[in-house]
Structure formats: structure tokens, C-alpha cells
Design a protein around this motif. Structure first.
Motif, PDB file in Angstrom:
ATOM      1  N   ASP A 157       0.815  -1.213   0.000  1.00  0.00           N
ATOM      2  CA  ASP A 157       0.000   0.000   0.000  1.00  0.00           C
ATOM      3  C   ASP A 157       0.848   1.262   0.000  1.00  0.00           C
ATOM      4  N   GLY A 158       2.171   1.105   0.047  1.00  0.00           N
ATOM      5  CA  GLY A 158       3.058   2.254   0.094  1.00  0.00           C
ATOM      6  C   GLY A 158       3.339   2.764   1.489  1.00  0.00           C
ATOM      7  N   ASP A 159       2.804   2.090   2.506  1.00  0.00           N
ATOM      8  CA  ASP A 159       3.058   2.489   3.893  1.00  0.00           C
ATOM      9  C   ASP A 159       4.488   2.143   4.281  1.00  0.00           C
ATOM     10  N   VAL A 160       5.045   2.945   5.169  1.00  0.00           N
ATOM     11  CA  VAL A 160       6.370   2.696   5.720  1.00  0.00           C
ATOM     12  C   VAL A 160       6.219   2.459   7.217  1.00  0.00           C
ATOM     13  N   ILE A 161       6.872   1.426   7.690  1.00  0.00           N
ATOM     14  CA  ILE A 161       6.869   1.083   9.110  1.00  0.00           C
ATOM     15  C   ILE A 161       8.325   1.028   9.545  1.00  0.00           C
ATOM     16  N   VAL A 162       8.666   1.780  10.585  1.00  0.00           N
ATOM     17  CA  VAL A 162      10.031   1.791  11.098  1.00  0.00           C
ATOM     18  C   VAL A 162      10.011   1.153  12.486  1.00  0.00           C
ATOM     19  N   GLU A 163      10.834   0.119  12.653  1.00  0.00           N
ATOM     20  CA  GLU A 163      10.879  -0.629  13.912  1.00  0.00           C
ATOM     21  C   GLU A 163      12.311  -0.717  14.423  1.00  0.00           C
ATOM     22  N   PRO A 194       1.476   3.444  10.404  1.00  0.00           N
ATOM     23  CA  PRO A 194       0.118   3.966  10.241  1.00  0.00           C
ATOM     24  C   PRO A 194      -0.891   3.288  11.171  1.00  0.00           C
ATOM     25  N   PHE A 195      -0.469   2.910  12.360  1.00  0.00           N
ATOM     26  CA  PHE A 195      -1.336   2.203  13.300  1.00  0.00           C
ATOM     27  C   PHE A 195      -1.760   3.137  14.434  1.00  0.00           C
ATOM     28  N   PRO A 196      -2.965   2.947  14.975  1.00  0.00           N
ATOM     29  CA  PRO A 196      -3.486   3.835  16.018  1.00  0.00           C
ATOM     30  C   PRO A 196      -3.011   3.447  17.430  1.00  0.00           C
ATOM     31  N   PRO A 202      -3.579   2.092  22.798  1.00  0.00           N
ATOM     32  CA  PRO A 202      -4.391   2.591  21.698  1.00  0.00           C
ATOM     33  C   PRO A 202      -4.518   4.115  21.725  1.00  0.00           C
ATOM     34  N   VAL A 203      -4.600   4.704  20.531  1.00  0.00           N
ATOM     35  CA  VAL A 203      -4.785   6.147  20.379  1.00  0.00           C
ATOM     36  C   VAL A 203      -5.959   6.374  19.429  1.00  0.00           C
ATOM     37  N   GLY A 204      -7.032   6.935  19.948  1.00  0.00           N
ATOM     38  CA  GLY A 204      -8.195   7.232  19.115  1.00  0.00           C
ATOM     39  C   GLY A 204      -9.102   6.047  18.858  1.00  0.00           C
ATOM     40  N   VAL A 205      -8.752   4.888  19.393  1.00  0.00           N
ATOM     41  CA  VAL A 205      -9.580   3.682  19.293  1.00  0.00           C
ATOM     42  C   VAL A 205      -9.566   2.994  20.654  1.00  0.00           C
ATOM     43  N   GLY A 206     -10.502   2.106  20.877  1.00  0.00           N
ATOM     44  CA  GLY A 206     -10.555   1.370  22.128  1.00  0.00           C
ATOM     45  C   GLY A 206      -9.566   0.202  22.141  1.00  0.00           C
ATOM     46  N   ASP A 207      -9.341  -0.332  23.340  1.00  0.00           N
ATOM     47  CA  ASP A 207      -8.443  -1.477  23.488  1.00  0.00           C
ATOM     48  C   ASP A 207      -8.859  -2.631  22.582  1.00  0.00           C
ATOM     49  N   ALA A 208     -10.164  -2.946  22.561  1.00  0.00           N
ATOM     50  CA  ALA A 208     -10.636  -4.105  21.796  1.00  0.00           C
ATOM     51  C   ALA A 208     -10.348  -3.930  20.305  1.00  0.00           C
ATOM     52  N   GLU A 209     -10.517  -2.717  19.779  1.00  0.00           N
ATOM     53  CA  GLU A 209     -10.273  -2.486  18.351  1.00  0.00           C
ATOM     54  C   GLU A 209      -8.782  -2.618  18.021  1.00  0.00           C
ATOM     55  N   LEU A 228      -6.973  -5.504  15.702  1.00  0.00           N
ATOM     56  CA  LEU A 228      -6.102  -5.151  14.584  1.00  0.00           C
ATOM     57  C   LEU A 228      -4.810  -5.959  14.633  1.00  0.00           C
ATOM     58  N   PHE A 229      -4.125  -5.927  15.781  1.00  0.00           N
ATOM     59  CA  PHE A 229      -2.845  -6.615  15.867  1.00  0.00           C
ATOM     60  C   PHE A 229      -3.001  -8.125  15.947  1.00  0.00           C
TER      61      PHE A 229
END
Length: 139
Positions: A52-58, A78-80, A110-117, A121-122
Motif C-alpha cells: 500500500d506504500g506504507d512505511v513502518i520503522v521498527e 500507520p497504526f493507532p 491505543p490512540v483514538g480507538v478502544g483497546d478491543a479495536e 487489529l494486531f
């Protein structure tokens, strides 16, 4: 803080599985979601690219070749979530030399979403990734 994990039993020895996934830049070798991995800072940082063109730096936080495990933190994605720390571990299965259990777990805020969401996701990322690993080992 939220947490999630996933695991899969695979028909390969723990050492063989670790040879495939144990390199910090090895994700493109078994995880189709990640198309490219570039190491920086002497192998302590990986810059991942997906379709998708996303970049993830770890950043690698811990590595134990003998115990077949490593932990890493997300520095950019790009994760909340913030405060993300994940661990990938390959376990030998007692009495089954050609079998292993792979576990992938994470903790995050989580930021802007609840724990369950965020957990869903993960958990989906981990479960899909481990299913791809199983296909790579069986193929």
C-alpha cells in the motif's frame, strides 16, 4: 495498555523456522504483507514497506539467538497505537523434533480507538502473518 498474541504450530524444527524468521530483516522472506525491509543503524532499525506504500520503522530492542526470540518497538507506522512492543519467539516442541510453535505477541496503548479495536487489529496481523509463515514452510 492493551495486549494480544497469536501462535501457530508448524511442521518444521525450531532451528529451521528460526533460520527463516530470525533475521531482523527477514520479514519479506515469509510475510507477503511486507515487500521490502532495509536495515539501518547497524541492523538495529528496520524500515519496512508494504504494497500500500506504507512505511513502518521498527527498532530491535532485544535479540536472543539461542532462545530463538527477538523483541522490537514501532517508531513509525500507520497504526493507532503508541508504546508498541512486540516479541516473536520460536519454541521447540518436546518429543517432536520436526515441529515448532511460533508465538507473536504485543503490548501497546491505543490512540483514538478502544483497546478491543487495537487488539483485534494486531491479533489479525499476527494471525495472518503466522498463517503465511505456515504456508511458506509447507510450500
Amino acid at each position: 495498555m492493551a495486549t494480544t498474541s497469536a501462535s501457530v504450530d508448524v511442521p518444521s524444527s525450531a532451528d529451521d523456522v528460526w533460520r527463516l524468521i530470525g533475521g531482523f530483516d527477514a520479514l519479506p522472506d515469509w510475510l507477503p504483507y511486507i515487500q521490502k525491509s532495509e536495515l539501518d543503524e547497524g541492523g538495529r532499525v528496520r524500515r519496512l514497506s508494504n504494497g500500500d506504500g506504507d512505511v513502518i520503522v521498527e527498532r530491535l530492542k532485544a535479540f536472543d539467538d539461542e532462545k530463538r526470540t527477538y523483541s522490537y518497538a514501532i517508531e513509525q507506522a500507520p497504526f493507532p497505537v503508541t508504546g508498541y512492543l512486540s516479541t516473536l519467539t520460536v519454541h521447540a516442541v518436546t518429543g517432536a523434533p520436526q515441529a515448532a510453535r511460533v508465538e507473536w505477541s504485543g503490548t501497546f496503548t491505543p490512540v483514538g480507538v478502544g483497546d478491543a479495536e487495537a487488539e483485534a487489529l494486531f491479533h489479525g496481523i499476527y494471525a495472518d502473518g503466522l498463517a503465511a509463515l505456515l504456508r511458506a514452510l509447507e510450500g
